[in-house]
Design an enzyme around this catalytic site. Structure first.
Site, PDB file in Angstrom:
ATOM      1  N   HIS A  37       0.734  -1.344  -0.114  1.00 45.51           N
ATOM      2  CA  HIS A  37       0.624   0.213   0.437  1.00 45.51           C
ATOM      3  C   HIS A  37       0.817   1.418  -0.165  1.00 45.51           C
ATOM      4  CE1 HIS A  37      -2.918   3.106   1.658  1.00 45.51           C
ATOM      5  NE2 HIS A  37      -3.775   2.220   0.872  1.00 45.51           N
TER       6      HIS A  37
ATOM      7  N   ASP B 236       2.926  -4.576   7.812  1.00 43.93           N
ATOM      8  CA  ASP B 236       1.123  -3.736   7.940  1.00 43.93           C
ATOM      9  C   ASP B 236       1.048  -5.307   8.051  1.00 43.93           C
ATOM     10  OD1 ASP B 236      -0.627  -2.409   7.006  1.00 43.93           O
ATOM     11  OD2 ASP B 236      -0.280  -1.733   5.413  1.00 43.93           O
TER      12      ASP B 236
ATOM     13  N   GLN C 200      -4.649  -5.853   6.552  1.00 45.06           N
ATOM     14  CA  GLN C 200      -5.685  -6.869   5.757  1.00 45.06           C
ATOM     15  C   GLN C 200      -5.563  -7.971   6.814  1.00 45.06           C
ATOM     16  OE1 GLN C 200      -8.043  -5.322   3.557  1.00 45.06           O
ATOM     17  NE2 GLN C 200      -7.154  -3.787   3.115  1.00 45.06           N
TER      18      GLN C 200
ATOM     19  N   LYS D  80     -10.608  -1.388  10.396  1.00 48.31           N
ATOM     20  CA  LYS D  80     -10.577  -2.303   8.954  1.00 48.31           C
ATOM     21  C   LYS D  80     -11.632  -3.555  10.032  1.00 48.31           C
ATOM     22  CE  LYS D  80      -8.276  -0.162   5.723  1.00 48.31           C
ATOM     23  NZ  LYS D  80      -7.581  -0.684   4.018  1.00 48.31           N
TER      24      LYS D  80
ATOM     25  N   CYS E 105      -4.751   2.675  -4.546  1.00 49.51           N
ATOM     26  CA  CYS E 105      -2.907   3.152  -3.434  1.00 49.51           C
ATOM     27  C   CYS E 105      -2.851   1.765  -3.331  1.00 49.51           C
ATOM     28  CB  CYS E 105      -3.921   3.437  -1.245  1.00 49.51           C
ATOM     29  SG  CYS E 105      -5.180   4.162  -1.832  1.00 49.51           S
TER      30      CYS E 105
HETATM   31  N1  ALA Z   1      -6.435   0.923   1.871  1.00 45.78           N
HETATM   32  C1  ALA Z   1      -8.127   0.966   2.040  1.00 45.78           C
HETATM   33  C2  ALA Z   1      -8.256  -0.217   0.740  1.00 45.78           C
HETATM   34  O1  ALA Z   1      -7.563  -0.955   0.183  1.00 45.78           O
HETATM   35  C3  ALA Z   1      -8.705   1.764   2.348  1.00 45.78           C
HETATM   36  O2  ALA Z   1      -9.246   0.162  -0.242  1.00 45.78           O
END
Ligand code: ALA
Length: 410
Positions: free
Chosen positions: A127, A204, A207, A230, A368
């Site tokens: 990202h 990171d 997710q 998230k 992103c």
């Molecule tokens: N990083 C977030 C996405 O993947 C906002 O949508």
């Protein structure tokens, strides 16, 4: 207690899924959880409860409300430590999100540890939040960035991993799961390789944290970051986990109230970790809401969550693959519940807008992650992503709407 995955009752926990009528009076079909998850009612109630019954600043005033707000705030720190199996609540720093957590590490390691010619390894999958801070350090300090490339299927190419390390390598920064492609990375192997080469590792976990059990002690990573929003929590709250010996050596990030021990007009000394990194009034309602989100997810049996979400992933993937001229971008065997795809000759934005007219919420764009898009040979994709409250009917509705959209174009 394991959730029994009676999906109807899980959906009851998320009022927005029942109450939201979106474009053309359609019921919301929310397939954008990788951007942000919806919030269960207990999170909304916890925030409401804080503002209606407890509102006060933390760590300062000498009254009942302040003590209660501080207790709930610090309870969330403890819950967060437990959630990722950190050794202590002191390992947990609250930030505004994963982006700020990474910026904090970049800024503080940059000022205290990284020197000209040192090397930091990132990946093509990251990202932007795990790329740009390191580029800024490169330009300011004269460090070098090395990059782990992507293979055609959206997995990291780790064939020559050892060759990327040398005695100047100080840090590896890698996502546990790609937000754009869904690929899940072998982070334990990456961490072990980095440590063998005397480099620190920042993971990171934005997710991954919502799709599986995270154990930072077992992983032995040096830093782990994620965002509350998230993980069924509020926006504006993030977590930086760090090993204590590193956090103690790092200089403060932002400065001001609450991060100090003593201030004179000549000089200041700083509070202990974690407060050293939390200047100013924090996002108290957000952190308390995040505590409620952690209570919520702590009821999950992650094996059941994984198998439920994998089932949705497979169900949707199979249906998408039946559509003419549709290509899935990111086809690793190890994926979380995220599918990025393109359809030949039709712009992703056009499809996204028309899906929206049927109440189907998807994300369109580069997510992103422009270098990942470039590596995969596309400039943007449509992305659907699932969470525990999705079901196969959501996918059926989406596929029906997508086919209708395509029939307009074809
Ligand atoms: N990083 C977030 C996405 O993947 C906002 O949508």
């Amino acid at each position: 207690m394991a959730l029994d995955f009676d999906i109807a009752s899980i959906r009851d926990d998320f009022s927005i899924l029942k109450n939201s009528y979106v474009a053309n009076n359609n019921k919301l079909v929310y397939l954008d959880s990788a951007a942000t998850t919806q919030k269960p009612n207990i999170v909304i109630e916890a925030i409401n409860n804080y503002y209606s019954k407890l509102n006060s600043n933390v760590h300062r005033s000498a009254h009942y409300l302040a003590a209660m707000a501080t207790k709930y705030f610090e309870d969330t720190r403890l819950k967060t430590a437990k959630f990722i199996n950190a050794k202590s609540a002191d390992n947990i720093i609250f930030t505004s999100g994963a982006t700020e957590s990474i910026n904090l590490v970049a800024n503080c390691l940059g000022r205290s540890y990284l020197k000209v010619e040192d090397e930091v390894i990132i990946t093509e999958m990251e990202h932007h939040a795990n790329i740009v801070p390191w580029q800024i350090l490169r330009d300011e300090l004269g460090i070098k960035l090395q990059v782990i490339k992507l293979k055609d299927n959206g997995e990291l190419d780790l064939d020559n991993l050892d060759k990327l390390f040398n005695n100047k390598t100080k840090l590896l920064c890698v996502s546990a799961m790609s937000n754009a492609l869904g690929s899940i990375n072998p982070i334990k192997k990456l961490i072990d390789t980095a440590h063998k080469n005397n480099a620190y590792v920042l993971i990171d976990g934005s997710q991954l944290a919502v799709h599986g059990k995270v154990d930072v002690s077992e992983l032995d990573c040096d830093f782990f970051v994620f965002s509350a929003h998230k993980l069924y929590g509020p926006t504006g709250v993030g977590v930086l986990y760090g090993k204590l010996e590193l956090l103690e050596k790092m200089p403060p990030y932002k400065t001001g109230g609450e991060m100090i021990e003593k201030v004179t007009l000549d000089k200041s000394t700083y509070a202990e970790v974690p407060h050293k990194f939390e200047a100013g009034t924090p996002n108290i309602s957000g952190v308390i809401g995040f505590g409620a989100a952690l209570d919520y997810v702590n009821k999950f049996d992650w094996n059941i969550v994984n198998s439920y979400e994998n089932d949705l992933l497979k169900y949707c993937t199979d249906k998408l693959l039946k559509i003419d001229k549709l290509k899935i971008i990111g086809t690793s065997d190890k994926k979380g519940p995220i599918i990025s795809f393109i359809i030949e000759d039709i712009h992703a934005n056009d499809i996204g807008s028309l899906l929206d007219e049927s109440g189907i919420a998807v994300r369109v764009g580069h997510h992103c992650a422009m270098p990942a898009m470039e590596a995969m040979g596309v400039s943007s994709t449509l992305r659907v992503s699932f969470a525990v409250y999705n079901n196969k009917k959501d996918i059926d509705d989406f596929i029906l709407a997508l086919n209708k959209v395509l029939s307009i174009f074809r």
